[in-house]
Design a protein around this motif. Sequence first.
Motif, PDB file in Angstrom:
ATOM      1  N   PHE A 191     110.380  45.778 -59.765  1.00 52.62           N
ATOM      2  CA  PHE A 191     109.550  46.945 -59.990  1.00 52.62           C
ATOM      3  C   PHE A 191     109.761  48.141 -59.574  1.00 52.62           C
ATOM      4  O   PHE A 191     109.989  48.369 -58.212  1.00 52.62           O
ATOM      5  N   ALA A 192     109.454  49.061 -59.928  1.00 48.97           N
ATOM      6  CA  ALA A 192     109.480  50.673 -59.673  1.00 48.97           C
ATOM      7  C   ALA A 192     108.695  50.857 -58.513  1.00 48.97           C
ATOM      8  O   ALA A 192     108.896  51.295 -57.606  1.00 48.97           O
ATOM      9  N   ASP A 193     107.432  50.077 -58.264  1.00 48.94           N
ATOM     10  CA  ASP A 193     106.402  50.533 -57.496  1.00 48.94           C
ATOM     11  C   ASP A 193     106.535  49.190 -56.310  1.00 48.94           C
ATOM     12  O   ASP A 193     106.523  47.957 -56.883  1.00 48.94           O
ATOM     13  N   GLU A 194     106.712  49.450 -55.314  1.00 50.05           N
ATOM     14  CA  GLU A 194     107.210  48.456 -54.298  1.00 50.05           C
ATOM     15  C   GLU A 194     105.810  47.562 -54.024  1.00 50.05           C
ATOM     16  O   GLU A 194     105.717  46.292 -53.838  1.00 50.05           O
ATOM     17  N   ALA A 195     104.537  48.326 -54.395  1.00 50.41           N
ATOM     18  CA  ALA A 195     103.378  47.449 -54.194  1.00 50.41           C
ATOM     19  C   ALA A 195     103.110  46.361 -55.254  1.00 50.41           C
ATOM     20  O   ALA A 195     102.783  45.320 -54.937  1.00 50.41           O
ATOM     21  N   ASP A 196     103.973  46.523 -56.376  1.00 51.76           N
ATOM     22  CA  ASP A 196     104.003  45.095 -57.222  1.00 51.76           C
ATOM     23  C   ASP A 196     104.660  44.078 -56.371  1.00 51.76           C
ATOM     24  O   ASP A 196     104.378  43.067 -56.916  1.00 51.76           O
ATOM     25  N   ASP A 197     105.703  44.305 -55.809  1.00 53.36           N
ATOM     26  CA  ASP A 197     106.531  43.265 -55.163  1.00 53.36           C
ATOM     27  C   ASP A 197     105.331  42.515 -54.239  1.00 53.36           C
ATOM     28  O   ASP A 197     105.426  41.433 -54.018  1.00 53.36           O
ATOM     29  N   ARG A 198     104.486  43.341 -53.513  1.00 50.25           N
ATOM     30  CA  ARG A 198     103.603  42.622 -52.617  1.00 50.25           C
ATOM     31  C   ARG A 198     102.510  41.853 -53.374  1.00 50.25           C
ATOM     32  O   ARG A 198     102.074  40.891 -53.059  1.00 50.25           O
ATOM     33  N   ARG A 199     102.314  42.338 -54.728  1.00 44.40           N
ATOM     34  CA  ARG A 199     101.358  41.683 -55.466  1.00 44.40           C
ATOM     35  C   ARG A 199     101.854  40.323 -55.888  1.00 44.40           C
ATOM     36  O   ARG A 199     101.121  39.231 -55.910  1.00 44.40           O
ATOM     37  N   VAL A 200     103.226  40.372 -56.221  1.00 46.78           N
ATOM     38  CA  VAL A 200     103.852  38.776 -56.293  1.00 46.78           C
ATOM     39  C   VAL A 200     103.637  37.972 -55.338  1.00 46.78           C
ATOM     40  O   VAL A 200     103.187  36.641 -55.395  1.00 46.78           O
ATOM     41  N   VAL A 201     103.978  38.544 -53.960  1.00 37.92           N
ATOM     42  CA  VAL A 201     103.871  37.496 -52.945  1.00 37.92           C
ATOM     43  C   VAL A 201     102.133  37.222 -52.526  1.00 37.92           C
ATOM     44  O   VAL A 201     101.908  36.017 -52.177  1.00 37.92           O
ATOM     45  N   GLY A 202     101.525  37.981 -52.996  1.00 33.68           N
ATOM     46  CA  GLY A 202     100.053  37.834 -52.730  1.00 33.68           C
ATOM     47  C   GLY A 202      99.523  36.723 -53.743  1.00 33.68           C
ATOM     48  O   GLY A 202      98.586  35.982 -53.404  1.00 33.68           O
ATOM     49  N   ALA A 203     100.202  36.843 -55.129  1.00 31.13           N
ATOM     50  CA  ALA A 203      99.750  35.975 -55.978  1.00 31.13           C
ATOM     51  C   ALA A 203     100.067  34.652 -55.475  1.00 31.13           C
ATOM     52  O   ALA A 203      99.364  33.503 -55.786  1.00 31.13           O
ATOM     53  N   ALA A 204     101.324  34.346 -55.026  1.00 31.65           N
ATOM     54  CA  ALA A 204     101.759  33.189 -54.622  1.00 31.65           C
ATOM     55  C   ALA A 204     100.993  32.504 -53.421  1.00 31.65           C
ATOM     56  O   ALA A 204     100.456  31.456 -53.439  1.00 31.65           O
ATOM     57  N   ALA A 205     100.557  33.364 -52.519  1.00 28.92           N
ATOM     58  CA  ALA A 205      99.665  32.986 -51.528  1.00 28.92           C
ATOM     59  C   ALA A 205      98.399  32.472 -51.983  1.00 28.92           C
ATOM     60  O   ALA A 205      97.787  31.576 -51.490  1.00 28.92           O
ATOM     61  N   ALA A 206      97.772  33.272 -52.947  1.00 33.18           N
ATOM     62  CA  ALA A 206      96.519  32.864 -53.456  1.00 33.18           C
ATOM     63  C   ALA A 206      96.457  31.556 -54.392  1.00 33.18           C
ATOM     64  O   ALA A 206      95.370  31.016 -54.416  1.00 33.18           O
ATOM     65  N   MET A 207      97.664  31.050 -54.628  1.00 32.75           N
ATOM     66  CA  MET A 207      97.666  30.050 -55.467  1.00 32.75           C
ATOM     67  C   MET A 207      97.908  28.696 -54.627  1.00 32.75           C
ATOM     68  O   MET A 207      97.974  27.518 -54.967  1.00 32.75           O
ATOM     69  N   LEU A 208      98.186  28.862 -53.146  1.00 28.32           N
ATOM     70  CA  LEU A 208      98.686  27.644 -52.416  1.00 28.32           C
ATOM     71  C   LEU A 208      97.310  27.212 -51.648  1.00 28.32           C
ATOM     72  O   LEU A 208      96.545  27.802 -51.331  1.00 28.32           O
ATOM     73  N   VAL A 209      97.393  25.880 -51.501  1.00 26.75           N
ATOM     74  CA  VAL A 209      96.558  24.937 -50.967  1.00 26.75           C
ATOM     75  C   VAL A 209      96.507  25.337 -49.317  1.00 26.75           C
ATOM     76  O   VAL A 209      97.870  25.895 -48.973  1.00 26.75           O
ATOM     77  N   PRO A 210      95.729  24.981 -48.681  1.00 26.48           N
ATOM     78  CA  PRO A 210      96.007  25.157 -46.958  1.00 26.48           C
ATOM     79  C   PRO A 210      97.041  24.230 -46.714  1.00 26.48           C
ATOM     80  O   PRO A 210      97.456  23.250 -46.996  1.00 26.48           O
ATOM     81  N   GLY A 211      98.111  25.192 -45.883  1.00 28.99           N
ATOM     82  CA  GLY A 211      99.059  24.376 -45.404  1.00 28.99           C
ATOM     83  C   GLY A 211     100.393  24.418 -46.291  1.00 28.99           C
ATOM     84  O   GLY A 211     101.495  23.958 -46.202  1.00 28.99           O
ATOM     85  N   GLY A 212      99.934  24.877 -47.762  1.00 29.02           N
ATOM     86  CA  GLY A 212     101.006  25.084 -48.993  1.00 29.02           C
ATOM     87  C   GLY A 212     102.085  25.946 -48.459  1.00 29.02           C
ATOM     88  O   GLY A 212     102.001  26.961 -47.389  1.00 29.02           O
ATOM     89  N   ARG A 213     103.231  26.053 -48.849  1.00 24.88           N
ATOM     90  CA  ARG A 213     104.412  26.979 -48.705  1.00 24.88           C
ATOM     91  C   ARG A 213     104.880  27.693 -49.758  1.00 24.88           C
ATOM     92  O   ARG A 213     105.059  27.187 -50.891  1.00 24.88           O
ATOM     93  N   PHE A 214     105.569  28.859 -49.487  1.00 19.67           N
ATOM     94  CA  PHE A 214     106.221  29.836 -50.596  1.00 19.67           C
ATOM     95  C   PHE A 214     107.663  29.885 -50.013  1.00 19.67           C
ATOM     96  O   PHE A 214     107.898  30.397 -48.752  1.00 19.67           O
ATOM     97  N   VAL A 215     108.696  29.762 -50.913  1.00 18.91           N
ATOM     98  CA  VAL A 215     110.073  29.924 -50.859  1.00 18.91           C
ATOM     99  C   VAL A 215     110.282  31.022 -51.526  1.00 18.91           C
ATOM    100  O   VAL A 215     110.341  30.965 -52.708  1.00 18.91           O
ATOM    101  N   LEU A 216     110.768  32.275 -50.692  1.00 15.49           N
ATOM    102  CA  LEU A 216     111.348  33.360 -51.508  1.00 15.49           C
ATOM    103  C   LEU A 216     112.821  33.358 -51.141  1.00 15.49           C
ATOM    104  O   LEU A 216     113.310  33.544 -49.978  1.00 15.49           O
ATOM    105  N   GLU A 217     113.713  33.480 -52.039  1.00 19.32           N
ATOM    106  CA  GLU A 217     115.227  33.648 -52.057  1.00 19.32           C
ATOM    107  C   GLU A 217     115.569  34.918 -52.559  1.00 19.32           C
ATOM    108  O   GLU A 217     115.541  35.287 -53.925  1.00 19.32           O
TER     109      GLU A 217
END
Length: 251
Positions: free
Chosen positions: A122-148
């Motif tokens: 994305f042209a705006d770096e804030a959109d990258d943070r939105r991707v990571v935030g969306a992942a966090a919002a969908m995880l259960v407590p103790g859930g994990r996010f893998v970013l490569e």
Amino acid sequence: MEQPDSEWWRSWFGPSYLALYDEYLAERTEVEVGQLEVLLGIEPPLRILDLPCGQGRHAIELARLGYEVTGVDLSPFMLKVADDRARDAGVRVRWLPGDMRQPIAGARFDLVLNLFTSLGYFADEADDRRVVGAAAAMLVPGGRFVLEVINGERVMAQFQEREWFTVGEAAVVERRSLDRSARRMVVERTVSTPNETEVNLHAIRLYLGRDLDVMLRGVGFSRVDLYGDWSGEALTPESLRVLAVGTIPLT
């Protein structure tokens, strides 16, 4: 160098992309998924979201192993390919059209994956943070996010303005420009096959391991582990890739 359209990614992931990368990536999938299981210490059944899923290579392999898998992607073409391949493989995956910046309403997962440098478009770096935030919002407590992602530290230290390589029968020439202050690389790619030559442009924001650590912690991950390879090797400036594993707190 000419600049790509700010939303180049909307049309990039289609037949030409698949023709170039599909066979090469297929050879890696089973090994990557196996190493992912070892790295995270996981086994079925878990609810896994592949975001974005592309042609479904990781999602289908995970479903074959017995995981409950959902795949989300913006490209109708890629989703159709993924659905056809899942049917051919005799596995069930829930495929959904969607923007990875937006969480799926009401959905909860044990694990969210964002693989093969699918962040930084994305042209705006804030959109990258939105991707990571969306992942966090969908995880259960103790859930994990893998970013490569590709290791930005290595790319910037060893930056090459021009590179030539082959992928199967295709000869690929890349001309690149790098804005170091913005950590943004623009690539003009020429792909030549026996039948045609195609030229296209794309851009990507480069991330260092410490950048990802800050980003993930900023949206609520309480722990971030950084690796330089699927095998779990330590991240170094020479690592080709960065694997960031973020964990949501239990409470």
